[in-house]
Write a protein that holds these residues in place. Structure first.
Motif, PDB file in Angstrom:
ATOM      1  N   ASP A   1     -39.595  -8.471  10.273  1.00 26.83           N
ATOM      2  CA  ASP A   1     -40.937  -9.024  10.053  1.00 26.83           C
ATOM      3  C   ASP A   1     -41.342  -9.812  11.299  1.00 26.83           C
ATOM      4  O   ASP A   1     -40.796 -10.879  11.582  1.00 26.83           O
TER       5      ASP A   1
ATOM      6  N   SER B   1     -42.610 -13.325  10.704  1.00 27.15           N
ATOM      7  CA  SER B   1     -41.516 -14.227  10.321  1.00 27.15           C
ATOM      8  C   SER B   1     -40.749 -14.680  11.556  1.00 27.15           C
ATOM      9  O   SER B   1     -40.345 -15.846  11.653  1.00 27.15           O
TER      10      SER B   1
ATOM     11  N   ARG C   1     -40.247 -18.557  12.580  1.00 27.31           N
ATOM     12  CA  ARG C   1     -38.932 -19.177  12.640  1.00 27.31           C
ATOM     13  C   ARG C   1     -38.607 -19.638  14.050  1.00 27.31           C
ATOM     14  O   ARG C   1     -37.991 -20.699  14.247  1.00 27.31           O
TER      15      ARG C   1
END
Length: 288
Positions: free
Chosen positions: A255, A258, A262
């Motif tokens: 992803d 994501s 992060r």
């Protein structure tokens, strides 16, 4: 140069002066979980610890051990239970160290050339005394020319460690060979599925036992360790010109959004901004 008393103060001082800083940390400064930095680190363990993990290697941490870490290596010092752990930590900007090197003497080799310079350097008594004396000199410098004297003393510190590392017997692990196999597998498989189901099956252990043993040896959960390793690898790939999308895929983030979220949470800036700000090409290993 003021010897700092916390990691945060030392890191801020290093960023402000653009060169390096030194901190003396005691038991009140909690050791960080598995992490990496945007700078180089020298970790001088004045008192005994339990172990020191750098990437996929577990080292013992004894009195007078020095650990050498570059900005792409995840690491975790584990203090001995019920003992007050004392350590000096040097924080050094890579660009600065490159600027004070010469064509024939590249000081960056100590941090990047892991073939010739071990990550753990056990100091002899005389070497320990010399290093502490140099640190004390750094802490008492004042007045005109102080910056040049600081540079000179840091070079002395590095030469002391370079000499000590060449006399060292090399890597000595703490005996956690089974866990080192696990860490090595994770390090070599960051682009793959590293779910708990996959790892426990790979090593023929129940998920509960695998999690318990992993945390006993590393001090953190397997998921936190994997995230730290993936972020460290991403920083390394971005620093040599890989695109954000390529990097996300190469460190196991399917992803894209994501990965960006992060990375920013862990590093403090977006992957794109990091790739523009931290282009670092590690020096080639010295020729024998």
């Amino acid at each position: 140069m003021e010897i700092m008393g916390t990691c945060a103060c030392s890191e801020n001082a290093c960023l402000t002066n653009g060169r390096f800083s030194v901190a003396l940390l005691d038991y009140r400064e909690q050791v960080k979980q598995m992490h990496n930095h945007n700078y180089l680190e020298i970790y001088f363990s004045v008192s005994e610890g339990k172990r020191f993990i750098i990437d996929d290697t577990i080292y013992p941490m004894c009195n007078n051990d020095v650990f050498i870490i570059n900005q792409f290596q995840t690491h975790l010092p584990v203090a001995a239970a019920h003992k007050k752990h004392l350590r000096y930590v040097f924080t050094i900007m890579p660009d600065y160290l490159e600027s004070i090197s010469s064509p024939s003497t590249n000081l960056l080799h100590l941090f990047y050339d892991t073939k010739n310079y071990p990550r753990r350097i056990p100091l002899k008594r005389t070497q320990r005394e010399q290093l502490i004396q140099l640190i004390h000199k750094l802490g008492t410098l004042q007045g005109y020319g102080m910056d040049l004297m600081e540079n000179s003393l840091l070079v002395e510190v590095l030469f002391l460690l370079i000499h000590a590392s060449r006399k060292s017997s090399g890597v000595i692990t703490s005996g956690g060979k089974y866990m080192e196999d696990v860490l090595h597998y994770i390090d070599a498989s960051l682009e793959r599925d590293l779910s708990l189901d996959t790892l426990s099956a790979e090593f023929y252990l129940s998920k509960g036992y695998f999690c318990r043993v992993f945390k006993e040896h590393t001090g953190i959960t397997v998921n936190k360790y994997i995230l730290a390793k993936r972020i460290a690898r991403a920083k390394q790939l971005l620093s040599v010109g890989c695109s954000v999308q390529e990097t996300a895929s190469m460190v196991g983030f399917n992803d894209y959004a994501s990965f960006i979220r992060r990375f920013k949470s862990e590093v403090g800036i977006s992957p794109k901004r990091y790739s523009r700000s931290y282009i670092v090409v590690a020096p080639q290993a010295e020729q024998e």
